[in-house]
Scaffold this motif. Structure first.
Motif, PDB file in Angstrom:
ATOM      1  N   ARG A  21       0.799  -1.247   0.071  1.00  0.00           N
ATOM      2  CA  ARG A  21      -0.015   0.016   0.102  1.00  0.00           C
ATOM      3  C   ARG A  21       0.828   1.068  -0.068  1.00  0.00           C
ATOM      4  N   GLU A  22       1.992   1.429   1.017  1.00  0.00           N
ATOM      5  CA  GLU A  22       2.621   2.368   0.871  1.00  0.00           C
ATOM      6  C   GLU A  22       3.295   2.948  -0.206  1.00  0.00           C
ATOM      7  N   GLN A  23       3.900   1.770  -0.830  1.00  0.00           N
ATOM      8  CA  GLN A  23       4.739   1.829  -2.255  1.00  0.00           C
ATOM      9  C   GLN A  23       3.708   2.580  -3.434  1.00  0.00           C
ATOM     10  N   LEU A  24       2.664   1.917  -3.554  1.00  0.00           N
ATOM     11  CA  LEU A  24       1.476   2.393  -4.400  1.00  0.00           C
ATOM     12  C   LEU A  24       1.099   3.739  -4.043  1.00  0.00           C
ATOM     13  N   GLU A  25       0.887   4.099  -2.919  1.00  0.00           N
ATOM     14  CA  GLU A  25       0.617   5.413  -2.697  1.00  0.00           C
ATOM     15  C   GLU A  25       1.570   6.418  -2.901  1.00  0.00           C
ATOM     16  N   LYS A  26       2.833   6.167  -2.817  1.00  0.00           N
ATOM     17  CA  LYS A  26       3.899   7.048  -3.321  1.00  0.00           C
ATOM     18  C   LYS A  26       4.091   7.107  -4.627  1.00  0.00           C
ATOM     19  N   VAL A  68      -1.759  -1.379  -9.689  1.00  0.00           N
ATOM     20  CA  VAL A  68      -1.488  -2.569  -8.728  1.00  0.00           C
ATOM     21  C   VAL A  68       0.234  -2.594  -8.505  1.00  0.00           C
ATOM     22  N   GLU A  69       0.666  -3.352  -7.703  1.00  0.00           N
ATOM     23  CA  GLU A  69       2.285  -3.808  -7.360  1.00  0.00           C
ATOM     24  C   GLU A  69       2.722  -4.216  -8.622  1.00  0.00           C
ATOM     25  N   VAL A  97      -2.359   0.357 -14.541  1.00  0.00           N
ATOM     26  CA  VAL A  97      -0.826   0.680 -14.422  1.00  0.00           C
ATOM     27  C   VAL A  97      -0.418  -0.193 -13.045  1.00  0.00           C
ATOM     28  N   ALA A  98       0.872  -0.828 -13.716  1.00  0.00           N
ATOM     29  CA  ALA A  98       1.354  -1.867 -12.614  1.00  0.00           C
ATOM     30  C   ALA A  98       3.073  -1.259 -12.499  1.00  0.00           C
ATOM     31  N   LEU A  99       3.379  -1.418 -11.207  1.00  0.00           N
ATOM     32  CA  LEU A  99       4.763  -0.984 -10.918  1.00  0.00           C
ATOM     33  C   LEU A  99       5.868  -1.654 -11.577  1.00  0.00           C
ATOM     34  N   ASP A 100       5.472  -2.997 -11.692  1.00  0.00           N
ATOM     35  CA  ASP A 100       6.572  -3.727 -12.493  1.00  0.00           C
ATOM     36  C   ASP A 100       6.200  -3.829 -14.169  1.00  0.00           C
ATOM     37  N   LEU A 101       5.503  -2.711 -14.391  1.00  0.00           N
ATOM     38  CA  LEU A 101       5.369  -2.616 -15.871  1.00  0.00           C
ATOM     39  C   LEU A 101       5.753  -1.325 -16.387  1.00  0.00           C
TER      40      LEU A 101
END
Length: 208
Positions: A21-26, A68-69, A97-101
């Protein structure tokens, strides 16, 4: 600002669905995304019908971002189920949108229509590829577990998963009190399969 909906998932109740959650909010703050809702659940990514995921889809407006993460948080689905989910997302014009993409990150930024369509097309292909990889990883893990259990059984070392006796006694009491399965699930965090197993035991005792 673009409206953004966070989707956080873990497979089992003893895992922390809110870990990222914190990573996505950032990420949302860095890309000028307005978080309008967070959806969190403990469900298998190999299952299509996930209550919180579909609540997100029903709540979303066209061009909202589903953040998503990793793609495997969204899908470990078989090809046919993944296509159904992709169709739902596309029909509702939701941007994944994904952090790993990294190719998806441009969809989080305001841009002209041509550039957005180009990145949406590229992102769609990458989504399909990562969803296929996530499914293969899921199937490989299941195969390794099955092989490990088979070997342990052959060697006399496998006894299966130990039951949670205290929880199962509580389920039995709740069944005897005629609570609904939904109420029992909410109260014990047990799966419906576990409740069905306890209910079957009770019927067998009565029939003896």
């Amino acid at each position: 600002m673009t409206d953004c909906r966070l989707y956080l998932r873990a497979s089992t109740n003893d895992q922390n669905a809110g870990r990222a959650r914190e990573q996505l909010e950032k990420f949302a703050a860095e890309h000028d995304l307005k978080i309008v809702a967070r959806y969190m659940e403990n469900e298998s990514g190999a299952k299509l019908r996930r209550p919180e995921l579909f609540r997100l889809l029903n709540d979303a407006n066209p061009f909202d971002v589903l953040l998503v993460e990793q793609i495997d948080r969204l899908s470990r689905l078989a090809a046919s189920d993944w296509q159904m989910l992709r169709d739902e997302i596309g029909k509702r014009q939701i941007r994944v949108v994904a952090l790993d993409l990294p190719t998806s990150w441009r969809l989080a930024d305001a841009t002209d229509e041509f550039t957005e369509r180009m990145f949406a097309a590229v992102n769609g292909m990458m989504l399909d590829m990562l969803a296929a990889v996530a499914r293969k990883d899921y199937e490989d893990r299941r195969r390794r577990v099955t092989q490990g259990q088979a070997k342990a059984k052959a060697e006399g070392r496998y006894t299966g998963r130990k039951e949670d006796g205290k929880r199962n006694d509580l389920i039995a009491s709740m069944l005897a009190a005629r609570l609904s399965w939904t109420q029992i699930q909410e109260g014990t965090k047990a799966s419906r399969a576990t409740i069905a197993k306890i209910a079957k035991r009770q019927r067998e005792v009565v029939e003896q």
